[in-house]
Design a protein around this motif. Structure first.
Motif, PDB file in Angstrom:
ATOM      1  N   UNK A 138       0.769  -1.267  -0.033  1.00  0.00           N
ATOM      2  CA  UNK A 138      -0.289  -0.057  -0.084  1.00  0.00           C
ATOM      3  C   UNK A 138       0.721   1.122   0.286  1.00  0.00           C
ATOM      4  N   UNK A 139       0.512   2.537  -0.550  1.00  0.00           N
ATOM      5  CA  UNK A 139       0.898   3.642  -0.609  1.00  0.00           C
ATOM      6  C   UNK A 139       1.420   4.411   0.960  1.00  0.00           C
ATOM      7  N   UNK A 140       2.912   5.160   1.347  1.00  0.00           N
ATOM      8  CA  UNK A 140       3.423   5.241   2.097  1.00  0.00           C
ATOM      9  C   UNK A 140       2.109   5.907   3.024  1.00  0.00           C
ATOM     10  N   UNK A 141       1.966   6.690   2.538  1.00  0.00           N
ATOM     11  CA  UNK A 141       1.445   7.886   3.018  1.00  0.00           C
ATOM     12  C   UNK A 141       0.095   7.502   3.428  1.00  0.00           C
ATOM     13  N   UNK A 142      -0.170   6.413   3.103  1.00  0.00           N
ATOM     14  CA  UNK A 142      -1.990   6.128   4.007  1.00  0.00           C
ATOM     15  C   UNK A 142      -1.492   5.145   5.292  1.00  0.00           C
ATOM     16  N   UNK A 143       0.212   4.659   5.779  1.00  0.00           N
ATOM     17  CA  UNK A 143      -0.139   4.175   6.673  1.00  0.00           C
ATOM     18  C   UNK A 143       0.673   5.859   7.818  1.00  0.00           C
ATOM     19  N   UNK A 144       0.299   6.741   7.316  1.00  0.00           N
ATOM     20  CA  UNK A 144       1.077   7.590   8.468  1.00  0.00           C
ATOM     21  C   UNK A 144      -0.042   8.787   8.781  1.00  0.00           C
ATOM     22  N   UNK A 145      -1.751   7.621   8.361  1.00  0.00           N
ATOM     23  CA  UNK A 145      -2.302   8.655   9.492  1.00  0.00           C
ATOM     24  C   UNK A 145      -3.448   8.083  10.132  1.00  0.00           C
ATOM     25  N   UNK A 146      -3.695   8.805  10.812  1.00  0.00           N
ATOM     26  CA  UNK A 146      -4.368   8.468  12.282  1.00  0.00           C
ATOM     27  C   UNK A 146      -4.753   7.254  12.390  1.00  0.00           C
ATOM     28  N   UNK A 147      -4.578   5.880  13.143  1.00  0.00           N
ATOM     29  CA  UNK A 147      -5.378   4.906  13.003  1.00  0.00           C
ATOM     30  C   UNK A 147      -4.630   3.998  12.506  1.00  0.00           C
ATOM     31  N   UNK A 148      -5.294   4.187  11.103  1.00  0.00           N
ATOM     32  CA  UNK A 148      -5.623   3.595   9.663  1.00  0.00           C
ATOM     33  C   UNK A 148      -4.147   3.323   9.371  1.00  0.00           C
ATOM     34  N   UNK A 149      -3.314   3.674   9.646  1.00  0.00           N
ATOM     35  CA  UNK A 149      -1.735   2.931   9.627  1.00  0.00           C
ATOM     36  C   UNK A 149      -1.283   1.825  10.635  1.00  0.00           C
ATOM     37  N   UNK A 150      -1.760   1.811  12.218  1.00  0.00           N
ATOM     38  CA  UNK A 150      -1.658   1.200  12.651  1.00  0.00           C
ATOM     39  C   UNK A 150      -2.723  -0.225  12.232  1.00  0.00           C
ATOM     40  N   UNK A 151      -3.920  -0.093  11.143  1.00  0.00           N
ATOM     41  CA  UNK A 151      -4.975  -1.395  11.054  1.00  0.00           C
ATOM     42  C   UNK A 151      -4.325  -1.770   9.720  1.00  0.00           C
ATOM     43  N   UNK A 152      -3.508  -0.914   8.956  1.00  0.00           N
ATOM     44  CA  UNK A 152      -2.845  -1.785   7.695  1.00  0.00           C
ATOM     45  C   UNK A 152      -2.130  -2.844   8.985  1.00  0.00           C
ATOM     46  N   UNK A 153      -1.022  -2.021   8.881  1.00  0.00           N
ATOM     47  CA  UNK A 153      -0.117  -2.622   9.695  1.00  0.00           C
ATOM     48  C   UNK A 153      -0.371  -3.616  10.491  1.00  0.00           C
ATOM     49  N   UNK A 154      -1.784  -4.222  10.750  1.00  0.00           N
ATOM     50  CA  UNK A 154      -2.489  -5.085  11.583  1.00  0.00           C
ATOM     51  C   UNK A 154      -2.135  -6.716  10.449  1.00  0.00           C
ATOM     52  N   UNK A 155      -2.863  -5.761   9.445  1.00  0.00           N
ATOM     53  CA  UNK A 155      -2.922  -7.295   9.013  1.00  0.00           C
ATOM     54  C   UNK A 155      -1.811  -8.016   7.851  1.00  0.00           C
ATOM     55  N   UNK A 156      -0.865  -7.357   8.163  1.00  0.00           N
ATOM     56  CA  UNK A 156       0.675  -7.221   7.425  1.00  0.00           C
ATOM     57  C   UNK A 156       0.286  -6.733   5.792  1.00  0.00           C
ATOM     58  N   UNK A 157      -0.244  -5.452   5.879  1.00  0.00           N
ATOM     59  CA  UNK A 157       0.100  -4.202   4.865  1.00  0.00           C
ATOM     60  C   UNK A 157       1.402  -3.847   4.854  1.00  0.00           C
ATOM     61  N   UNK A 158       2.383  -3.510   4.058  1.00  0.00           N
ATOM     62  CA  UNK A 158       3.793  -3.044   3.888  1.00  0.00           C
ATOM     63  C   UNK A 158       3.553  -1.214   3.225  1.00  0.00           C
ATOM     64  N   UNK A 159       3.900  -0.925   3.605  1.00  0.00           N
ATOM     65  CA  UNK A 159       3.755   0.808   2.908  1.00  0.00           C
ATOM     66  C   UNK A 159       5.195   0.365   1.626  1.00  0.00           C
ATOM     67  N   UNK A 160       5.182   1.048   0.674  1.00  0.00           N
ATOM     68  CA  UNK A 160       5.638   1.259  -0.610  1.00  0.00           C
ATOM     69  C   UNK A 160       5.443   2.309  -0.508  1.00  0.00           C
ATOM     70  N   UNK A 161       7.166   3.394  -1.171  1.00  0.00           N
ATOM     71  CA  UNK A 161       7.158   4.970  -1.308  1.00  0.00           C
ATOM     72  C   UNK A 161       7.172   4.686  -2.453  1.00  0.00           C
ATOM     73  N   UNK A 162       6.571   6.395  -3.716  1.00  0.00           N
ATOM     74  CA  UNK A 162       5.883   6.065  -5.015  1.00  0.00           C
ATOM     75  C   UNK A 162       6.900   6.247  -5.604  1.00  0.00           C
ATOM     76  N   UNK A 163       8.540   6.165  -5.318  1.00  0.00           N
ATOM     77  CA  UNK A 163       9.852   6.382  -6.414  1.00  0.00           C
ATOM     78  C   UNK A 163      10.286   5.120  -6.796  1.00  0.00           C
ATOM     79  N   UNK A 164      10.649   4.767  -6.939  1.00  0.00           N
ATOM     80  CA  UNK A 164      11.304   2.987  -7.341  1.00  0.00           C
ATOM     81  C   UNK A 164      12.789   3.718  -7.253  1.00  0.00           C
ATOM     82  N   UNK A 165      12.855   3.981  -5.798  1.00  0.00           N
ATOM     83  CA  UNK A 165      14.109   3.871  -4.802  1.00  0.00           C
ATOM     84  C   UNK A 165      14.127   2.585  -4.141  1.00  0.00           C
ATOM     85  N   UNK A 166      15.310   2.932  -3.784  1.00  0.00           N
ATOM     86  CA  UNK A 166      16.006   1.528  -2.387  1.00  0.00           C
ATOM     87  C   UNK A 166      14.452   1.126  -1.541  1.00  0.00           C
TER      88      UNK A 166
END
Length: 286
Positions: A138-166
């Motif tokens: 999922x988009x990295x920005x979603x994990x910075x939102x209040x509660x939503x980030x915790x809920x995403x991590x809880x089920x195993x979602x992984x943040x990804x940055x928008x660019x093709x970087x390291x």
């Protein structure tokens, strides 16, 4: 989708709302006449909202409270799916029609590749793959939102940055490890939402998640998801989701990610064109 129009959570919601209203009728100081009718209606609507808030709070408590528990635990996924069916299918009055259910996988070693129309897409995917602990890249920005980030991590979602970087590569590497460990993932190869039934080019890099994990690829097409949020919508709407037969790891062995991306894009694109012909939305009607 069989059973998608029914939800035990919705039935419980109605029972609790009616019970609250009846308690007010029998034990409350109900005014007489028309004012009393308005008061009862107000209590009913108030109870409806209050119990919805209770269910939402329960979802948050489960997701955040068990954030550090094994993300493959089906209990957390089942709670999220139950709330999703209740909210997206019933509260928002959306009918989900699923085809290709016979193509659902038999084990957890798979990665879903789907077109991405709206923010609600993942919840409908989870409803269909409800027997699996599917998580998302999922988009990295979603994990910075209040509660939503915790809920995403809880089920195993992984943040990804928008660019093709390291950082993005590290996300894929982490995803590969988790897929090998028995948690299926969904990644959106378009890289962003389209807000329409038109697909854009699938990014080959996203297919490393499946190829490096030697996982089966499950192509999925979602259709008309943008109708859910159509401005001025009052009537119920219908959305569609099709599950394609798996592209087995043994079958794509030797193919590079560019070939795979083009193959899956063609498969999904052909189904979207078929949907447009059979079920045209206002934007596609002549």
């Amino acid at each position: 989708m069989k059973g998608s129009g029914k939800s035990m959570l919705a039935i419980l919601h109605l029972i609790l709302t009616l019970a609250t209203t009846l308690l007010y009728l029998f034990y409350g100081a109900v005014p007489s006449g028309f004012v009393g009718v308005l008061a009862v209606a107000g209590v009913f609507l108030g109870a409806l909202v209050a119990w919805f808030a209770v269910f939402l709070l329960f979802l948050i408590i489960v997701m955040v409270g068990f954030r550090d528990a094994n993300p493959k635990r089906m209990f957390k996924h089942a709670v999220m799916i139950a709330f999703a069916r209740y909210y997206y299918c019933l509260i928002l009055r959306v009918k989900l029609i699923v085809t290709g259910r016979e193509n659902l996988p038999k084990n957890n070693l798979f990665v879903i590749y789907s077109n991405h129309i709206e923010a609600a897409d993942p919840m409908y995917l989870k409803m269909v793959f409800r027997r699996f602990p599917v998580a998302f890249i999922s988009k990295e920005v979603l994990f910075k939102q209040f509660l939503l980030g915790d809920m995403l991590r809880s089920v195993g979602c992984i943040p990804i940055s928008p660019g093709a970087d390291r950082s993005a590569m590290n996300t894929i590497l982490e995803g590969i490890k988790r897929v090998k460990g028995g948690q299926p993932y969904c990644i959106y190869p378009e890289g962003r939402r389209t807000y329409s039934n038109d697909i854009i080019a699938f990014k080959p890099g996203s297919f490393k998640l499946a190829t490096k994990a030697e996982a089966d690829i499950i192509p999925v097409a979602v259709y008309d998801m943008h109708e859910i949020n159509r401005k001025g919508r009052i009537l119920p709407c219908t959305v569609r989701l099709h599950v394609f037969p798996a592209i087995l790891a043994t079958d794509y062995a030797g193919s590079d990610t560019i070939e795979l991306a083009k193959k899956v894009e063609t498969i999904v694109g052909a189904k979207m064109e078929e949907f447009k012909r059979l079920y045209p939305t206002p934007s596609h009607k002549s």
